[in-house]
Structures are given as structure tokens and as C-alpha cells.
Design an enzyme around this catalytic site. Structure first.
Site, mmCIF file in Angstrom:
data_model
loop_
_atom_site.group_PDB
_atom_site.id
_atom_site.type_symbol
_atom_site.label_atom_id
_atom_site.label_comp_id
_atom_site.label_asym_id
_atom_site.label_seq_id
_atom_site.Cartn_x
_atom_site.Cartn_y
_atom_site.Cartn_z
ATOM 1 C CB THR A 1 1.183 8.279 21.089
ATOM 2 O OG1 THR A 1 1.130 9.649 21.465
ATOM 3 C CG2 THR A 1 2.642 7.819 21.018
ATOM 4 C CB ALA B 1 -11.018 8.085 7.508
ATOM 5 C CG HIS C 1 -3.875 2.477 13.780
ATOM 6 N ND1 HIS C 1 -4.392 2.798 12.550
ATOM 7 C CD2 HIS C 1 -2.867 3.354 13.997
ATOM 8 C CE1 HIS C 1 -3.733 3.822 12.050
ATOM 9 N NE2 HIS C 1 -2.791 4.176 12.908
HETATM 10 C C1 2OP Z 1 -1.263 6.536 10.257
HETATM 11 O O1 2OP Z 1 -1.880 5.495 10.064
HETATM 12 C C2 2OP Z 1 1.018 6.893 11.126
HETATM 13 O O2 2OP Z 1 -0.543 5.586 12.313
HETATM 14 C C3 2OP Z 1 -0.396 6.673 11.476
HETATM 15 O O3 2OP Z 1 -1.317 7.501 9.484
#
Ligand code: 2OP
Length: 300
Positions: A116, A147, A172
Site C-alpha cells: 500500500t 525493475a 518509493h
Molecule cells: C507504482 O509505482 C503506484 O506505487 C505504484 O506503480
């Protein structure tokens, strides 16, 4: 191995399906706030089992996750293309704290795997409320960005993505740090590749930063790259491979959850490895950590 999913939306279902195709669990349990959604996804996976690895695919509520080895949390409201991941903080924090506490009551020995968003904040929150040790609260973190980084580098230079060692670290989110100084192709520095030019790397880094927004704008949400990335982490845990993956874990040196290359195996995540970085990359990582801390400070 019992893997349970709290949240069976597009990403949760895709991770569960990919995990089932890879034969990662004997038992997979899907749950969702909308119980028909969990039931539908479980039945859909089950109905293909004549041609896929066999596992018990179940659906239910949080009680049915009891005794899980791994709990995957994807519940929460996803972001729209023009929204930063962090906007979801206020929307998802209360919900996730409650779900984590309940899940751990039923599976006190589990590894929690957080997907999440905003990922780093949710991993920190799960670490704080779960009472689990840091190695057992793992966020997907920049495994997904890594990736994308490797895939785009592979496309740019016409090489196999699996031969590329390159990491994105930090948040992230907007301040993610694609490490450029350490990119190697099976030990050979990227700079030695025919056709290498630094402008191409800059373009790849920019593409990685906007990658998810691009997919969200085109199809409403990212699904397959997250599923592949999540299953790389699940596989490392299940197979106890001690693979190096930039998962997000609480880091006592930085005082917050952040993604860095880390050994991942049956014990969970750790230790974090020291990646050599240039001063510029170190400064970018510090900035990224500061950003995560600022968001964490907004937690209710
Ligand atoms: C992504 O990077 C929405 O965090 C998600 O694909």
C-alpha cells in the site's frame, strides 16, 4: 507456506495470481473489504488450476488468514495519475494501522509485506504498530522502481535486463534515487558498453521517475510490474534465497523505513548492504530520507 492477502484489488489479485503461477504457496487466502471481490478473484484463480501449479486458493475474512507465514497488504485507496503517492497518507494510515494490528493477532509469526502507498510511510507505520521486529516488516519499496530501471536500461542498450545490476534506492516516490555510479552488466561497468552515453542514462532515470504515472494515466493503475516485483520478494522469502533486493525496512541508522539493497530470505529482510555511492548520490539519498521522515511526522 501460507500467504494471505489483505486487499484483493487489481494489485492484490495480480500478486496472488502470479504467486500461484510460481507455485510459491500451498495455501493462498484472499480477503477484501468487499468480500465478493475476494471470492471472485479466488474462484477465478481456482478455475484455472487444471493448468497451473496446485495450491489451496481460499477467500474469507481476516480470521481466515490465521497462521499465515506471509501477509501481503495491498488494501487502501490507490493514487490517480496526477496525485503524488504521499497524498494517500491521510486516506490510508488509519485503515492500515487497524488491519496490521488485527492481522498480526491472528499470525504473530508472520512476515508482513507492505504494498500500500505511500509505501515508505506505510512500512514505517506497520513496523510501529505491529510489534514485529524490523526484519519481518518489509515494504516492496524501490524493488519496483529497480525493475523499471533495469528494464529501461535493457531496452536502451539492447541487453538482457537480468544481466543488469542497478538499483534505485530511497523513497518509493518523487525523491527516489536511481544509482548511476554502480550500474554493471555482469560485473562490467555500463560505461564500457558500445553505444554508452551519459545522456541516455539521464533519460532512463527520468523515465523511471515518471513510469508509474504514465501507466496510471493510460490504464488507470499499475498492476503487472508491481506483481512481478512483489513476487520477486515473495520468492526470495519462500525459497530462502538471500537474494539482494532493495526492499523497504526500518533502518536504525536513518531512523525511518527506507529502501536499500538488502538480503531477503526466510528470516525476512536483512542485513542491509553498504552500496558504494558518489557524494552526489549520498546527498540525494539523505534528501530522500528527509522527505520520508517529513511524511512520517504527519502520521496521525
Ligand atoms: C507504482 O509505482 C503506484 O506505487 C505504484 O506503480
Amino acid at each position: 507456506m501460507k500467504i494471505s492477502f489483505i486487499g484483493s484489488g487489481k494489485v492484490g489479485a495480480a500478486v496472488a495470481y502470479t504467486a500461484s503461477l510460481k507455485g510459491l504457496a500451498q495455501e493462498i487466502v484472499l480477503t477484501d473489504a468487499f468480500s465478493d471481490k475476494a471470492r471472485g478473484e479466488a474462484l477465478d484463480i481456482l478455475q484455472g488450476q487444471a493448468f497451473t501449479p496446485q495450491a489451496q486458493i481460499k477467500y474469507g475474512d481476516i480470521k481466515d488468514t490465521a497462521g499465515s507465514d506471509i501477509i501481503v497488504i495491498t488494501a487502501g485507496i490507490p493514487r490517480k495519475a496526477d496525485e503524488p503517492r504521499v497524498l494517500l497518507l491521510s486516506r490510508n494510515a488509519g485503515l492500515i494501522a487497524g488491519l496490521v494490528k488485527e492481522a498480526v493477532l491472528y499470525s504473530p509469526d508472520c512476515i508482513l509485506f507492505m504494498i500500500t502507498n505511500p509505501l515508505d510511510v506505510m512500512t514505517q507505520l506497520a513496523y510501529q504498530v505491529s510489534g514485529l521486529s524490523a526484519n519481518r516488516v518489509i515494504g516492496m519499496g524501490t524493488v519496483l522502481d529497480t525493475a523499471r530501471y533495469r528494464s529501461y536500461l535493457a531496452e536502451q542498450f539492447g541487453i538482457d535486463a537480468r544481466d543488469i545490476d542497478a538499483y534505485v534506492v530511497g523513497e518509493h516516490g518523487e525523491t527516489m534515487v536511481p544509482l548511476v555510479s554502480q550500474i554493471t552488466i555482469k560485473g562490467i561497468p555500463l560505461t564500457e558498453l558500445p553505444g554508452y552515453e551519459s545522456a541516455a542514462i539521464d533519460r532512463v532515470c527520468d523515465e523511471v521517475r515518471i513510469a508509474s504515472g504514465q501507466v496510471i494515466a493510460l490504464k488507470g493503475g499499475t498492476v503487472f510490474a508491481p506483481a512481478a516485483s512483489a513476487c520477486a520478494v515473495l520468492e526470495a522469502i519462500v525459497k530462502d534465497s538471500n537474494q539482494i533486493l532493495p526492499v523497504c525496512t526500518y533502518n536504525s541508522e536513518y531512523g525511518v523505513a527506507v529502501s536499500l539493497p538488502t538480503l531477503v530470505g526466510r528470516h525476512g529482510a536483512g542485513p542491509v548492504l553498504n552500496v558504494p555511492m558518489t557524494d552526489c548520490e549520498k546527498a540525494a539519498l539523505e534528501k530522500s530520507v528527509a522527505n520520508i521522515k517529513a511524511y512520517v511526522a504527519e502520521l496521525p
